[in-house]
Design a protein around this motif. Structure first.
Motif, PDB file in Angstrom:
ATOM      1  N   ARG A  32      -5.565  -5.400  -3.700  1.00 35.56           N
ATOM      2  CA  ARG A  32      -6.713  -4.513  -3.896  1.00 35.56           C
ATOM      3  C   ARG A  32      -7.507  -4.370  -2.601  1.00 35.56           C
ATOM      4  O   ARG A  32      -7.958  -3.283  -2.252  1.00 35.56           O
ATOM      5  N   LEU A  33      -7.657  -5.468  -1.865  1.00 34.08           N
ATOM      6  CA  LEU A  33      -8.453  -5.436  -0.634  1.00 34.08           C
ATOM      7  C   LEU A  33      -7.771  -4.628   0.462  1.00 34.08           C
ATOM      8  O   LEU A  33      -8.430  -3.900   1.205  1.00 34.08           O
ATOM      9  N   SER A  34      -6.462  -4.733   0.576  1.00 34.54           N
ATOM     10  CA  SER A  34      -5.769  -3.962   1.609  1.00 34.54           C
ATOM     11  C   SER A  34      -5.799  -2.474   1.256  1.00 34.54           C
ATOM     12  O   SER A  34      -5.921  -1.629   2.148  1.00 34.54           O
ATOM     13  N   VAL A  35      -5.720  -2.155  -0.028  1.00 36.82           N
ATOM     14  CA  VAL A  35      -5.827  -0.753  -0.457  1.00 36.82           C
ATOM     15  C   VAL A  35      -7.230  -0.239  -0.162  1.00 36.82           C
ATOM     16  O   VAL A  35      -7.409   0.862   0.356  1.00 36.82           O
ATOM     17  N   ARG A  36      -8.238  -1.057  -0.465  1.00 26.39           N
ATOM     18  CA  ARG A  36      -9.627  -0.662  -0.217  1.00 26.39           C
ATOM     19  C   ARG A  36      -9.852  -0.384   1.261  1.00 26.39           C
ATOM     20  O   ARG A  36     -10.451   0.621   1.643  1.00 26.39           O
ATOM     21  N   ASP A  37      -9.346  -1.270   2.125  1.00 26.23           N
ATOM     22  CA  ASP A  37      -9.526  -1.100   3.565  1.00 26.23           C
ATOM     23  C   ASP A  37      -8.807   0.150   4.071  1.00 26.23           C
ATOM     24  O   ASP A  37      -9.346   0.902   4.885  1.00 26.23           O
ATOM     25  N   SER A  38      -7.593   0.402   3.585  1.00 26.51           N
ATOM     26  CA  SER A  38      -6.832   1.583   4.011  1.00 26.51           C
ATOM     27  C   SER A  38      -7.495   2.864   3.531  1.00 26.51           C
ATOM     28  O   SER A  38      -7.569   3.855   4.268  1.00 26.51           O
ATOM     29  N   LEU A  39      -7.987   2.857   2.298  1.00 30.25           N
ATOM     30  CA  LEU A  39      -8.652   4.033   1.753  1.00 30.25           C
ATOM     31  C   LEU A  39      -9.962   4.299   2.487  1.00 30.25           C
ATOM     32  O   LEU A  39     -10.283   5.446   2.807  1.00 30.25           O
ATOM     33  N   ALA A  40     -10.696   3.244   2.801  1.00 32.05           N
ATOM     34  CA  ALA A  40     -11.948   3.394   3.547  1.00 32.05           C
ATOM     35  C   ALA A  40     -11.670   3.982   4.932  1.00 32.05           C
ATOM     36  O   ALA A  40     -12.401   4.861   5.400  1.00 32.05           O
TER      37      ALA A  40
END
Length: 104
Positions: A32-40
């Motif tokens: 979830r955190l890597s997705v959040r960082d990539s989306l941000a």
């Protein structure tokens, strides 16, 4: 990991944009955190302004569909989101709550 935005819905009352996205990945479903960082990064936002709510990967596929809320400011995210969603996305709660816990 490639992220494509499928749909964006503005929600001015809550100072956010609701985003549906699709991503392809080479390995297992990303965290979830890597997705959040990539989306941000894709949306030119700070990571604390993005709250990933769901990630859905079909069995055996390398494609994941997800839903996130992108806030205008991290403070709006802390005010609106439930505590468990803030914790899952590693967004630090307000300092005022921490002081009350220390006094007790």
């Amino acid at each position: 990991m490639d992220i494509d935005i499928i749909e964006e819905d503005e929600n001015p009352m809550l100072h956010r944009t609701d985003v549906r996205f699709e991503m392809t990945h080479d390995e297992a479903t990303p965290s979830r955190l890597s997705v959040r960082d990539s989306l941000a990064a894709k949306l030119n936002k700070d990571a604390e302004e993005v709250v990933v709510h769901e990630l859905d990967t079909k069995f055996g596929m390398r494609k994941t569909v997800g839903y996130a809320k992108v806030y205008d400011d991290a403070e709006y995210a802390r005010d609106v989101e439930q505590d468990h969603m803030l914790e899952r996305n590693k967004i630090v709660a307000d300092d005022g709550e921490g002081e009350q816990a220390e006094e007790a």
